[in-house]
Design a protein around this motif. Structure first.
Motif, mmCIF file in Angstrom:
data_model
loop_
_atom_site.group_PDB
_atom_site.id
_atom_site.type_symbol
_atom_site.label_atom_id
_atom_site.label_comp_id
_atom_site.label_asym_id
_atom_site.label_seq_id
_atom_site.Cartn_x
_atom_site.Cartn_y
_atom_site.Cartn_z
ATOM 1 N N ARG A 1 0.838 -1.202 0.000
ATOM 2 C CA ARG A 1 0.000 0.000 0.000
ATOM 3 C C ARG A 1 0.868 1.246 0.000
ATOM 4 N NH1 ARG A 1 -3.200 -1.209 5.283
ATOM 5 N NH2 ARG A 1 -1.120 -1.964 5.782
ATOM 6 N N ARG A 2 0.280 2.332 -0.494
ATOM 7 C CA ARG A 2 1.049 3.575 -0.522
ATOM 8 C C ARG A 2 0.883 4.326 0.801
ATOM 9 N NH1 ARG A 2 -1.606 5.087 -5.859
ATOM 10 N NH2 ARG A 2 -2.567 3.068 -5.738
ATOM 11 N N GLN B 1 -2.596 3.746 2.564
ATOM 12 C CA GLN B 1 -3.839 3.765 1.805
ATOM 13 C C GLN B 1 -3.862 2.611 0.826
ATOM 14 O OE1 GLN B 1 -6.534 5.613 1.826
ATOM 15 N NE2 GLN B 1 -6.090 7.472 2.969
ATOM 16 N N LYS B 2 -4.730 2.727 -0.190
ATOM 17 C CA LYS B 2 -4.976 1.573 -1.069
ATOM 18 C C LYS B 2 -3.707 1.073 -1.767
ATOM 19 C CE LYS B 2 -6.199 4.113 -5.219
ATOM 20 N NZ LYS B 2 -7.200 4.474 -6.178
ATOM 21 N N PRO B 3 -3.702 -0.213 -2.144
ATOM 22 C CA PRO B 3 -2.522 -0.809 -2.771
ATOM 23 C C PRO B 3 -2.197 -0.167 -4.122
ATOM 24 C CG PRO B 3 -4.138 -2.493 -2.178
ATOM 25 C CD PRO B 3 -4.796 -1.168 -1.997
ATOM 26 N N TRP B 4 -0.935 -0.254 -4.506
ATOM 27 C CA TRP B 4 -0.507 0.195 -5.828
ATOM 28 C C TRP B 4 -1.106 -0.761 -6.851
ATOM 29 C CZ3 TRP B 4 2.369 4.596 -6.327
ATOM 30 C CH2 TRP B 4 3.016 5.071 -5.175
ATOM 31 N N GLY B 5 -1.491 -0.251 -7.996
ATOM 32 C CA GLY B 5 -2.015 -1.105 -9.068
ATOM 33 C C GLY B 5 -0.881 -1.904 -9.707
ATOM 34 N N ALA B 6 -1.241 -3.048 -10.267
ATOM 35 C CA ALA B 6 -0.230 -3.935 -10.858
ATOM 36 C C ALA B 6 0.576 -3.232 -11.953
ATOM 37 C CB ALA B 6 -0.908 -5.180 -11.409
ATOM 38 N N LEU B 7 -0.082 -2.390 -12.743
ATOM 39 C CA LEU B 7 0.610 -1.743 -13.875
ATOM 40 C C LEU B 7 0.975 -0.297 -13.569
ATOM 41 C CD1 LEU B 7 -1.713 -3.137 -16.683
ATOM 42 C CD2 LEU B 7 0.545 -3.990 -15.986
ATOM 43 N N GLU B 8 0.727 0.108 -12.341
ATOM 44 C CA GLU B 8 0.927 1.519 -11.987
ATOM 45 C C GLU B 8 2.404 1.806 -11.749
ATOM 46 O OE1 GLU B 8 -1.093 4.520 -8.688
ATOM 47 O OE2 GLU B 8 -1.389 2.350 -8.534
ATOM 48 N N ARG B 9 2.811 2.991 -12.133
ATOM 49 C CA ARG B 9 4.182 3.399 -11.845
ATOM 50 C C ARG B 9 4.298 3.682 -10.349
ATOM 51 N NH1 ARG B 9 6.481 9.340 -13.125
ATOM 52 N NH2 ARG B 9 8.527 9.098 -12.184
ATOM 53 N N ARG B 10 5.182 2.965 -9.671
ATOM 54 C CA ARG B 10 5.367 3.197 -8.232
ATOM 55 C C ARG B 10 6.475 4.214 -8.053
ATOM 56 N NH1 ARG B 10 4.466 -2.201 -4.663
ATOM 57 N NH2 ARG B 10 5.328 -0.775 -3.121
ATOM 58 N N TRP B 11 6.130 5.326 -7.439
ATOM 59 C CA TRP B 11 7.162 6.332 -7.173
ATOM 60 C C TRP B 11 6.704 7.193 -6.012
ATOM 61 C CZ3 TRP B 11 6.794 11.599 -9.779
ATOM 62 C CH2 TRP B 11 5.511 11.829 -10.296
#
Length: 369
Positions: free
Chosen positions: A319-320, A335-345
């Motif tokens: 989660r972010r 908060q909610k988890p990062w999406g599978a295809l989302e850029r994590r930064w």
């Protein structure tokens, strides 16, 4: 308006703090709230009734310092303590309904809106019944540049806002508006700017913004990491500095940028003591290091940091981490988890006075896992 806007989801009454310099158009806006047939029941807390000039024909009854309007709204003055005034309003409960759809607190003559905002975080009774929704700053397109030059309060009001209403745009040329917006955005890269004439802004762009709602921080794409032109090597379309969802003017920002380069970034001698600093990092953060750094930073420089918001990619966590701060008051949660295809930064914006950008960047980046 959604349910969130009327605060009914949490059962708490949303509070909007309205700031703006004398002549910015707050009175016009407040009079609209108090007299329009919008079908809502709003409470407006002002410093002085005199300033608002309520028309007697619109007043149903006056009870001590509270005026009941014939559209169901009420208006009252802050005499002494804001906490007491809010508590008094809460007693005007209607059977089975919250006392009001929203409360608007006008802060004429009060400088930094920080202490007013903090009231809604620190007093347990107030916190149980109300929820700070946003700080909206009204600025006058024609005079704002001069105000910002000569008034620390005017700069603080802009820097603190969740939304800026640029009023009286009909009195200024488009080129001047672009220049004004550029300066406002340097002072506050987080707040969407809405243009208005005679404070004719739709009320849903003033009320129910969720500016202090941690979950809403996830929505703040446009202004949020709005790095100076390509400074972090990533130029993303969504970082155009405008909230298109709420902005009828959907300006194309290439225009402002050309203008900025044409004038040179420092075109006119407007170097403000307050500015917004956007930080970002593409590597995951060490959660413990980041929290310790943020706590220390707010402890040492909290007086100078008006607002801060961020979304952090914590190493080993799905989660972010979302946080926001008002001076030294910090709140944050996963908060909610990062999406599978989302850029994590990770990205954060600090708005404050005399902040050392290089030092902040170094501290932020040193939290990398």
């Amino acid at each position: 308006m959604t349910d969130t806007a009327s605060g009914q989801t949490s059962g708490k009454i949303p509070v909007t703090v309205l700031t703006g310099y004398l002549g910015a158009g707050k009175t016009t806006l407040l009079n609209r709230i108090l007299t329009e047939d919008h079908g809502k029941r709003y409470a407006v807390i002002v410093n002085e009734f005199g300033e608002i000039g309520i028309d007697n024909d619109l007043v149903v009854g006056a009870d001590e310092d509270v005026f009941e309007m014939n559209n169901g709204c009420v208006c009252c003055t802050v005499r002494g303590d804001l906490i007491r005034v809010v508590a008094g309003l809460m007693k005007r409960q209607r059977p089975g309904k919250p006392a009001f759809d929203a409360i608007i607190v006008e802060t004429t003559g009060l400088a930094d809106p920080g202490p007013v905002a903090q009231t809604f975080f620190v007093d347990e009774d107030v916190k149980a019944k109300t929820q700070l929704d946003s700080v909206t700053a009204l600025v006058d397109a024609k005079h704002v540049m001069a105000r910002l030059d000569d008034s620390k309060e005017a700069r603080e009001q802009v820097a603190f806002a969740d939304r800026i209403i640029l009023n009286k745009v009909d009195l200024v040329s488009e080129a001047d508006l672009v220049e004004v917006e550029r300066r406002l955005r340097k002072l506050n890269p987080l707040a969407p700017i809405t243009r208005a004439e005679r404070a004719d802004v739709p009320l849903d762009q003033v009320l129910g913004l969720g500016g202090f709602d941690l979950e809403r921080i996830l929505d703040i794409k446009p202004e949020f990491a709005n790095p100076g032109h390509g400074e972090d090597g990533h130029v993303h379309d969504e970082h155009c500095g405008h909230d298109h969802a709420h902005d009828h003017h959907g300006h194309d920002h290439a225009h402002a940028h050309e203008h900025e380069h044409a004038h040179g970034a420092r075109g006119h001698a407007h170097e403000d003591d307050i500015k917004g600093i956007s930080l970002s990092l593409d590597r995951p953060m060490d959660g413990t290091k980041f929290t310790a750094w943020l706590d220390r930073l707010l402890g040492e420089q909290g007086q100078n940091i008006l607002r801060a918001k961020g979304i952090i990619d914590v190493s080993g966590e799905d989660r972010r981490l979302v946080f926001q701060a008002v001076h030294m008051i910090l709140e944050g949660e996963l908060q909610k988890p990062w999406g599978a295809l989302e850029r994590r930064w990770s990205r954060a914006v600090f708005i404050g006075r005399d902040l050392d950008e290089a030092e902040l960047r170094k501290g932020f980046e040193a939290c990398a896992a």
